[in-house]
Design a protein around this motif. Structure first.
Motif, PDB file in Angstrom:
ATOM      1  N   THR A  47      33.352 -17.325  21.453  1.00  0.00           N
ATOM      2  CA  THR A  47      32.207 -16.673  20.807  1.00  0.00           C
ATOM      3  C   THR A  47      30.945 -16.980  21.601  1.00  0.00           C
ATOM      4  O   THR A  47      30.914 -17.910  22.411  1.00  0.00           O
ATOM      5  CB  THR A  47      31.979 -17.173  19.361  1.00  0.00           C
ATOM      6  OG1 THR A  47      31.347 -18.458  19.417  1.00  0.00           O
ATOM      7  CG2 THR A  47      33.284 -17.269  18.586  1.00  0.00           C
ATOM      8  N   ASP A  48      29.900 -16.187  21.320  1.00  0.00           N
ATOM      9  CA  ASP A  48      28.599 -16.523  21.895  1.00  0.00           C
ATOM     10  C   ASP A  48      27.924 -17.568  20.983  1.00  0.00           C
ATOM     11  O   ASP A  48      28.542 -18.068  20.042  1.00  0.00           O
ATOM     12  CB  ASP A  48      27.744 -15.267  22.100  1.00  0.00           C
ATOM     13  CG  ASP A  48      27.369 -14.578  20.782  1.00  0.00           C
ATOM     14  OD1 ASP A  48      27.561 -15.178  19.709  1.00  0.00           O
ATOM     15  OD2 ASP A  48      26.872 -13.438  20.848  1.00  0.00           O
ATOM     16  N   GLY A  49      26.672 -17.857  21.271  1.00  0.00           N
ATOM     17  CA  GLY A  49      25.977 -18.914  20.548  1.00  0.00           C
ATOM     18  C   GLY A  49      25.699 -18.584  19.091  1.00  0.00           C
ATOM     19  O   GLY A  49      25.411 -19.472  18.293  1.00  0.00           O
ATOM     20  N   GLU A  50      25.741 -17.281  18.741  1.00  0.00           N
ATOM     21  CA  GLU A  50      25.545 -16.902  17.332  1.00  0.00           C
ATOM     22  C   GLU A  50      26.884 -16.646  16.652  1.00  0.00           C
ATOM     23  O   GLU A  50      26.949 -16.050  15.575  1.00  0.00           O
ATOM     24  CB  GLU A  50      24.635 -15.667  17.237  1.00  0.00           C
ATOM     25  CG  GLU A  50      23.204 -15.979  17.683  1.00  0.00           C
ATOM     26  CD  GLU A  50      22.288 -14.761  17.659  1.00  0.00           C
ATOM     27  OE1 GLU A  50      22.674 -13.730  17.093  1.00  0.00           O
ATOM     28  OE2 GLU A  50      21.198 -14.852  18.240  1.00  0.00           O
ATOM     29  N   LEU A  51      27.948 -17.081  17.304  1.00  0.00           N
ATOM     30  CA  LEU A  51      29.327 -17.015  16.781  1.00  0.00           C
ATOM     31  C   LEU A  51      29.866 -15.588  16.691  1.00  0.00           C
ATOM     32  O   LEU A  51      30.778 -15.312  15.910  1.00  0.00           O
ATOM     33  CB  LEU A  51      29.450 -17.723  15.424  1.00  0.00           C
ATOM     34  CG  LEU A  51      28.993 -19.189  15.405  1.00  0.00           C
ATOM     35  CD1 LEU A  51      29.260 -19.812  14.046  1.00  0.00           C
ATOM     36  CD2 LEU A  51      29.668 -19.994  16.500  1.00  0.00           C
ATOM     37  N   ASN A  52      29.314 -14.665  17.489  1.00  0.00           N
ATOM     38  CA  ASN A  52      29.919 -13.337  17.587  1.00  0.00           C
ATOM     39  C   ASN A  52      31.170 -13.448  18.449  1.00  0.00           C
ATOM     40  O   ASN A  52      31.150 -14.081  19.506  1.00  0.00           O
ATOM     41  CB  ASN A  52      28.942 -12.344  18.230  1.00  0.00           C
ATOM     42  CG  ASN A  52      27.685 -12.186  17.399  1.00  0.00           C
ATOM     43  OD1 ASN A  52      27.751 -11.790  16.246  1.00  0.00           O
ATOM     44  ND2 ASN A  52      26.547 -12.549  17.979  1.00  0.00           N
ATOM     45  N   LEU A  53      32.248 -12.817  17.997  1.00  0.00           N
ATOM     46  CA  LEU A  53      33.524 -12.886  18.708  1.00  0.00           C
ATOM     47  C   LEU A  53      33.439 -12.122  20.032  1.00  0.00           C
ATOM     48  O   LEU A  53      33.022 -10.970  20.060  1.00  0.00           O
ATOM     49  CB  LEU A  53      34.612 -12.280  17.818  1.00  0.00           C
ATOM     50  CG  LEU A  53      36.038 -12.379  18.334  1.00  0.00           C
ATOM     51  CD1 LEU A  53      36.478 -13.829  18.407  1.00  0.00           C
ATOM     52  CD2 LEU A  53      36.974 -11.587  17.437  1.00  0.00           C
ATOM     53  N   LEU A  54      33.836 -12.775  21.124  1.00  0.00           N
ATOM     54  CA  LEU A  54      33.796 -12.121  22.434  1.00  0.00           C
ATOM     55  C   LEU A  54      35.194 -11.744  22.910  1.00  0.00           C
ATOM     56  O   LEU A  54      35.412 -10.674  23.452  1.00  0.00           O
ATOM     57  CB  LEU A  54      33.132 -13.044  23.472  1.00  0.00           C
ATOM     58  CG  LEU A  54      31.688 -13.439  23.172  1.00  0.00           C
ATOM     59  CD1 LEU A  54      31.187 -14.435  24.210  1.00  0.00           C
ATOM     60  CD2 LEU A  54      30.797 -12.197  23.148  1.00  0.00           C
ATOM     61  N   THR A  55      36.136 -12.657  22.743  1.00  0.00           N
ATOM     62  CA  THR A  55      37.485 -12.400  23.211  1.00  0.00           C
ATOM     63  C   THR A  55      38.441 -13.307  22.436  1.00  0.00           C
ATOM     64  O   THR A  55      38.044 -14.362  21.952  1.00  0.00           O
ATOM     65  CB  THR A  55      37.595 -12.654  24.735  1.00  0.00           C
ATOM     66  OG1 THR A  55      38.953 -12.532  25.129  1.00  0.00           O
ATOM     67  CG2 THR A  55      37.115 -14.038  25.097  1.00  0.00           C
ATOM     68  N   ARG A  56      39.695 -12.860  22.288  1.00  0.00           N
ATOM     69  CA  ARG A  56      40.633 -13.665  21.496  1.00  0.00           C
ATOM     70  C   ARG A  56      42.048 -13.515  22.023  1.00  0.00           C
ATOM     71  O   ARG A  56      42.392 -12.558  22.706  1.00  0.00           O
ATOM     72  CB  ARG A  56      40.573 -13.244  20.033  1.00  0.00           C
ATOM     73  CG  ARG A  56      40.985 -11.797  19.824  1.00  0.00           C
ATOM     74  CD  ARG A  56      40.669 -11.337  18.415  1.00  0.00           C
ATOM     75  NE  ARG A  56      41.471 -12.076  17.452  1.00  0.00           N
ATOM     76  CZ  ARG A  56      41.354 -11.946  16.134  1.00  0.00           C
ATOM     77  NH1 ARG A  56      40.465 -11.136  15.629  1.00  0.00           N
ATOM     78  NH2 ARG A  56      42.134 -12.616  15.321  1.00  0.00           N
ATOM     79  N   HIS A  57      42.873 -14.474  21.662  1.00  0.00           N
ATOM     80  CA  HIS A  57      44.285 -14.425  22.015  1.00  0.00           C
ATOM     81  C   HIS A  57      45.064 -15.022  20.844  1.00  0.00           C
ATOM     82  O   HIS A  57      44.636 -15.992  20.245  1.00  0.00           O
ATOM     83  CB  HIS A  57      44.542 -15.223  23.296  1.00  0.00           C
ATOM     84  CG  HIS A  57      45.994 -15.302  23.641  1.00  0.00           C
ATOM     85  ND1 HIS A  57      46.622 -14.338  24.416  1.00  0.00           N
ATOM     86  CD2 HIS A  57      46.945 -16.200  23.320  1.00  0.00           C
ATOM     87  CE1 HIS A  57      47.906 -14.653  24.535  1.00  0.00           C
ATOM     88  NE2 HIS A  57      48.134 -15.786  23.887  1.00  0.00           N
ATOM     89  N   ASP A  58      46.226 -14.423  20.574  1.00  0.00           N
ATOM     90  CA  ASP A  58      46.997 -14.786  19.390  1.00  0.00           C
ATOM     91  C   ASP A  58      48.465 -14.798  19.808  1.00  0.00           C
ATOM     92  O   ASP A  58      48.941 -13.825  20.392  1.00  0.00           O
ATOM     93  CB  ASP A  58      46.711 -13.686  18.342  1.00  0.00           C
ATOM     94  CG  ASP A  58      47.411 -13.925  17.020  1.00  0.00           C
ATOM     95  OD1 ASP A  58      48.393 -14.664  16.985  1.00  0.00           O
ATOM     96  OD2 ASP A  58      46.962 -13.326  16.035  1.00  0.00           O
ATOM     97  N   GLU A  59      49.171 -15.894  19.535  1.00  0.00           N
ATOM     98  CA  GLU A  59      50.591 -15.915  19.891  1.00  0.00           C
ATOM     99  C   GLU A  59      51.355 -16.772  18.881  1.00  0.00           C
ATOM    100  O   GLU A  59      50.769 -17.589  18.172  1.00  0.00           O
ATOM    101  CB  GLU A  59      50.780 -16.444  21.324  1.00  0.00           C
ATOM    102  CG  GLU A  59      50.393 -17.907  21.488  1.00  0.00           C
ATOM    103  CD  GLU A  59      50.623 -18.393  22.921  1.00  0.00           C
ATOM    104  OE1 GLU A  59      50.436 -17.602  23.868  1.00  0.00           O
ATOM    105  OE2 GLU A  59      50.981 -19.579  23.085  1.00  0.00           O
ATOM    106  N   PRO A  60      52.679 -16.583  18.805  1.00  0.00           N
ATOM    107  CA  PRO A  60      53.453 -17.412  17.887  1.00  0.00           C
ATOM    108  C   PRO A  60      53.486 -18.860  18.361  1.00  0.00           C
ATOM    109  O   PRO A  60      53.406 -19.115  19.577  1.00  0.00           O
ATOM    110  CB  PRO A  60      54.856 -16.807  17.926  1.00  0.00           C
ATOM    111  CG  PRO A  60      54.872 -15.791  18.999  1.00  0.00           C
ATOM    112  CD  PRO A  60      53.490 -15.604  19.539  1.00  0.00           C
ATOM    113  N   VAL A  61      53.572 -19.770  17.430  1.00  0.00           N
ATOM    114  CA  VAL A  61      53.683 -21.178  17.803  1.00  0.00           C
ATOM    115  C   VAL A  61      54.606 -21.876  16.799  1.00  0.00           C
ATOM    116  O   VAL A  61      54.630 -21.517  15.620  1.00  0.00           O
ATOM    117  CB  VAL A  61      52.291 -21.863  17.831  1.00  0.00           C
ATOM    118  CG1 VAL A  61      51.735 -22.050  16.423  1.00  0.00           C
ATOM    119  CG2 VAL A  61      52.355 -23.214  18.534  1.00  0.00           C
ATOM    120  N   ASP A  62      55.360 -22.821  17.302  1.00  0.00           N
ATOM    121  CA  ASP A  62      56.189 -23.643  16.426  1.00  0.00           C
ATOM    122  C   ASP A  62      55.562 -25.035  16.378  1.00  0.00           C
ATOM    123  O   ASP A  62      55.686 -25.811  17.327  1.00  0.00           O
ATOM    124  CB  ASP A  62      57.625 -23.711  16.964  1.00  0.00           C
ATOM    125  CG  ASP A  62      58.537 -24.496  16.010  1.00  0.00           C
ATOM    126  OD1 ASP A  62      58.024 -25.041  15.002  1.00  0.00           O
ATOM    127  OD2 ASP A  62      59.749 -24.567  16.286  1.00  0.00           O
TER     128      ASP A  62
END
Ligand SMILES: [Zn+2]
Length: 283
Positions: A93-108
């Motif tokens: 995120t930037d300094g005001e917590l706006n989402l810039l980029t993300r990644h999501d994957e399964p985890v055990d």
């Protein structure tokens, strides 16, 4: 690599205001923070030197002294990490917590904290490199676990076997070279609602998280309330009745044994089989 973070309570308050409300004039900030002007100038200068705050231009005149607008530094980047429901989610995120980029994957999570924390470091490193950043300003981590916030470690987490007292914060901070904060996921979600969601207009509210695990975050007087042992809001294993259904924790009659995901599925299957619901029976 030097650790960069606000060094005083006043610096933290100033940063929080700019993060939550966006750019504000120096005159306004002095009023809101209730600081002597010289003291405010010293704190703001220090944050500017660190790159955490910058001047955004002249403020609209209020007819008195000219003032400038301050905002969170354009280079400030936070990492966000959420572990839970079988997923590892990381974001920048930037300094005001706006989402810039993300990644999501399964985890055990049963692979243990070394593997999951190691993978988190890799993913944040990858997002950081893709964004062309030399470093992150700070990282926040939300775990589906009771967390000793002062130590940055999960404590006897039923949902994270093998994670008890693993130094999540210190391991990540050493690998990433920036300050890291670890908290319970429902607490982090309550703060998210306070920052940018339905909790924004309210100083006092309760955020309830329903899922595999049940938890809640308490915001009182505008701030997160954790209680003496970081356990406030840990409602999932409050015992409602002694002869209630068996819970994953080994006790009976816990809140989670009534309204956690597994309990809802159990009740839905039972209702379908007993002919109490044709809709559920069809599914
Ligand atoms: Zn339980």
């Amino acid at each position: 690599m030097p650790m960069v973070g606000p060094e005083t309570v006043d610096q933290a308050r100033l940063l929080r205001l700019l993060r939550d409300d966006g750019p504000r004039s120096r005159v306004e900030l002095v009023d809101v923070l209730g600081l002597p002007r010289a003291r405010f100038a010293a704190e703001a200068d220090r944050l500017t030197e660190l790159g955490l705050v910058e001047i955004a231009g002249p403020a609209a005149s209020r007819g008195g002294r000219r003032s400038s607008l301050l905002r969170v530094g354009a280079q400030v980047r936070f990492g966000a990490v959420l572990v839970g429901d079988g997923r590892l989610r990381v974001a920048l995120t930037d300094g005001e917590l706006n989402l810039l980029t993300r990644h999501d994957e399964p985890v055990d999570v049963r692979l243990g904290p070394e593997a999951v924390v190691g993978r988190t470091v890799e993913l944040l490193g990858k997002l950081r490199a893709e964004a062309g950043l030399a470093r992150l300003t700070g990282v926040g981590v939300a775990l589906p676990a009771p967390v000793a916030v002062r130590d940055g470690t999960p404590v006897s987490p039923p949902a994270l076997p093998g994670w008890h007292h693993f130094p999540v914060r210190d391991t990540l901070a050493a690998e990433l070279g920036c300050p890291v904060h670890v908290d319970n996921d429902a607490n982090a979600m309550a703060l998210g609602e306070r920052h940018a969601g339905t909790g924004r207009p309210f100083d006092d509210f309760l955020y309830v998280k329903l899922g595999d695990a049940v938890g809640c975050g308490l915001v009182l007087g505008g701030a997160l309330y954790r209680g003496a042992a970081s356990g406030a809001g840990d409602i999932g294993h409050l015992q409602l009745t002694e002869d209630g259904p068996l819970c994953g924790c080994g006790n009976t009659g816990c809140v989670e044994a009534y309204c956690g995901d597994a309990a809802l599925v159990r009740d839905a299957v039972a209702a379908g089989r007993a002919g109490r619901s044709t809709a559920l029976a069809d599914r």
